[in-house]
Write an enzyme that holds these catalytic residues in place. Structure first.
Site, PDB file in Angstrom:
ATOM      1  N   LYS A  19       0.627  -1.118   0.049  1.00 32.76           N
ATOM      2  CA  LYS A  19      -0.043   0.085  -0.006  1.00 32.76           C
ATOM      3  C   LYS A  19       0.928   1.153   0.131  1.00 32.76           C
ATOM      4  O   LYS A  19       0.509   2.304  -0.815  1.00 32.76           O
ATOM      5  CB  LYS A  19      -1.109  -0.051   1.396  1.00 32.76           C
ATOM      6  N   ASP A 177      17.294  -4.343  -2.002  1.00 36.51           N
ATOM      7  CA  ASP A 177      17.912  -3.499  -1.023  1.00 36.51           C
ATOM      8  C   ASP A 177      17.540  -2.122  -1.305  1.00 36.51           C
ATOM      9  O   ASP A 177      17.974  -1.442  -2.276  1.00 36.51           O
ATOM     10  CB  ASP A 177      19.283  -3.659  -0.773  1.00 36.51           C
ATOM     11  N   HIS A 178      16.478  -1.480  -0.960  1.00 37.29           N
ATOM     12  CA  HIS A 178      15.810  -0.327  -1.125  1.00 37.29           C
ATOM     13  C   HIS A 178      17.045   0.900  -1.172  1.00 37.29           C
ATOM     14  O   HIS A 178      16.764   2.050  -1.965  1.00 37.29           O
ATOM     15  CB  HIS A 178      14.405  -0.190  -0.605  1.00 37.29           C
ATOM     16  N   ASP A 235      19.640  -5.770  10.718  1.00 38.28           N
ATOM     17  CA  ASP A 235      18.597  -4.863   9.931  1.00 38.28           C
ATOM     18  C   ASP A 235      19.092  -3.780   9.125  1.00 38.28           C
ATOM     19  O   ASP A 235      18.774  -3.645   8.247  1.00 38.28           O
ATOM     20  CB  ASP A 235      17.807  -4.249  11.059  1.00 38.28           C
ATOM     21  N   HIS A 240      22.001  -2.967   3.790  1.00 32.18           N
ATOM     22  CA  HIS A 240      22.252  -1.352   3.401  1.00 32.18           C
ATOM     23  C   HIS A 240      23.881  -0.854   3.553  1.00 32.18           C
ATOM     24  O   HIS A 240      24.332  -0.333   2.645  1.00 32.18           O
ATOM     25  CB  HIS A 240      21.393  -0.440   4.314  1.00 32.18           C
TER      26      HIS A 240
END
Ligand code: NAD
Length: 490
Positions: A19, A177-178, A235, A240
């Site tokens: 969403k 991996d944004h 995390d 990242h």
């Protein structure tokens, strides 16, 4: 712009990620003409929704973007809902029937993109079922996008990877991996490889150390249950931060093609020195946030957060020193830190250059001038700065330090595509540059696992830091013992 023929199947279609990120990104691609007539989206999750209800939900996620109601409706009409429990083999049969119907109706020619936007526990089952129930086509492309986390250590990641690889080969798997979709992370290669000034100095002859800070001001909020099992190392560092390290450290690729870049990133990650368990304490520190106060009031300590164990040993802060054993980086520490409830909010890279051999501007030629620092601002602001020493205006030869700074305007930032839009676009084009290859995931876990295991065996009290500070004293000490200090460029 050429239109892509594609059928998306989004597992977890009622979820938060779908969403907040996926539907708006698909809409943007639609507005740009990359998705047009020949696409459809199947949203699946356990809930029983009708297509109409689903389309209303999809439209609601677009409120800030919609130009006209008509336009949004036209877009949403490409969306179909199929209620589905991913553990139930029979449900995939329904999914297959719907997929074939839509493929036919929209003349998609067999191109399928499966987006797994749900808990990683299900990734293995879903891919196996996609294969066994015949959802993978043989006339078009079949690609899989999967969300993080990819395993919780090397072993679980390897098992997951095996499961995926039974159905999809590496070129079909797009591990998100944004951070790799972020504008300024993508800019690292441009700044490095498009500037002689920078590339010629990008080595241990001129660089003293490189610092990467991913600093969050919020605490765990309502994600305590998930976070308490993960912690900052898993995390943020495994994915990242090590991805950013690899982009900074890699050798120039022969071409800016996904294969070339990935090869260089993999080489860089393989060159990261693996610590021995007994060395971990010399290179990494962890801590947990304690109470603190801000203008908005008193802040709780981590152990008092919702769904967090009262005696939790989970770190909300990590700082570490990463060494890369290559000719280029011998002797140049990469310092990394990340934490929640920090005093500053933002992600930035600071490349600290070595000093000039002598300080001619001081009575004491050994007295150090402030270093040249190249800062790359990743978020929330995007841009660069370069710290230089110059002459202070006026009589005499006093030095002054200032920053050449460029920050993208608010307008540029607002108009540039969001990470997820760029990543979905890349996947549609089969471009894997900004996704993580299995070899990168494997190397990263091997590095992180040693640290995690050493910490798990360490019975000593976890250091804490005040909420709203920049971490514990141990983090500053880590640099101080090498004669450095953290840079933060506001
Ligand atoms: P969520 O809990 O909001 O959504 C999970 C979805 O899975 C829901 O649609 C739910 O109905 C569905 N689901 C759960 N069990 C199911 C079952 N047995 N059968 C069918 N459907 C089932 O989770 P989310 O926040 O959207 O996260 C999804 C994935 O994306 C996770 O891997 C997460 O780590 C990752 N991720 C999320 C975000 C974010 O911003 N939300 C950011 C980065 C990564």
């Amino acid at each position: 712009t050429t239109e892509q023929n594609v059928l998306f199947t989004i597992f977890g279609g009622t979820g938060d990620l779908a969403k907040r990120k996926l539907y708006p990104s698909l809409y943007r691609l639609y507005k740009k003409g990359f998705l047009k007539e020949h696409f459809a989206v199947i949203g699946t999750a356990r809930r029983e929704w009708t297509n109409d209800y689903y389309r209303e939900i999809v439209k609601e996620t677009l409120t800030d973007l919609i130009i006209s109601e008509e336009d949004a409706t036209e877009f949403a009409n490409h969306f179909y809902y199929q209620s589905h429990n991913v553990n139930d083999a029979e449900h995939y049969v329904n999914l297959k029937v719907l997929a074939e119907k839509l493929d036919d109706h929209y003349q998609i020619n067999g191109n399928r993109l499966f987006y797994l936007a749900m808990s990683p526990n299900f990734f293995g089952t879903i891919t196996q079922q996609l294969d066994q129930q015949g959802l993978v086509t043989d006339n078009g492309f079949n690609r899989l996008i999967i969300e993080k986390p990819f395993g919780h250590d090397y072993e679980s990641a390897a098992i997951l990877n095996e499961q995926l690889r039974e159905v999809f080969d590496e070129s079909q798997i797009f591990r998100i991996d944004h951070y790799l979709g972020k504008e300024m992370v993508q800019n690292i290669s441009t700044v490095r490889f498009a500037n002689t000034m920078i590339e010629s100095m990008w080595n241990n002859r001129y660089i003293d150390n490189i610092q990467i800070t991913l600093s969050e001001s919020l605490g765990v909020e309502e994600r305590g249950g998930y976070y308490d099992k993960s912690g900052a190392l898993r995390d943020m560092v495994q994915n990242h931060i090590l991805q950013i390290v690899s982009l900074l450290a890699m050798e120039p690729p022969a071409r800016l093609k996904d294969k070339d870049i990935r090869n260089e990133k993999i080489k860089a990650l393989r060159a990261v020195r693996l610590y021995k368990p007994e060395e971990v304490k010399d290179y990494f520190v962890r801590a947990q946030y304690g109470i603190g106060s801000t203008e908005s009031g008193l802040l709780n300590n981590y152990r008092n957060e919702m769904n967090v164990a009262e005696d939790s040993q989970t770190e909300t802060f990590v700082a570490g020193k990463v060494l890369i054993d290559t000719f280029r980086w011998k002797g140049v520490p990469f310092y990394i830190r990340t934490g929640k409830r920090m005093g500053e909010k933002g992600t930035q890279i600071n490349v600290v250059f070595k000093n000039v051999p002598l300080n001619l501007f001081s009575e004491d030629v050994e007295e150090e001038l402030p270093p040249n620092v190249l800062s790359i601002f990743i978020q929330p602001t995007e841009g660069f700065s370069l710290q230089l020493n110059t002459k202070k205006a006026g009589i005499g030869l006093e030095t002054d330090t200032f920053n050449l700074k460029h920050k993208h305007s608010a307008e540029t930032v607002a108009n540039s595509p969001e990470a997820y839009e760029k990543l979905i676009f890349d996947c549609l084009n089969g471009d894997a540059t900004n996704f993580t290859h299995w070899d990168e995931v494997a190397s990263s876990w091997k590095f992180v696992d040693v640290i995690r295991q050493a910490w798990d065996q360490d019975q000593s009290e976890l250091p804490s830091y005040q909420s709203g500070s920049m971490g514990p004293a141990e983090s500053d000490d880590l640099l101080a013992k090498d004669g450095f200090n953290w840079h933060w460029n506001p």
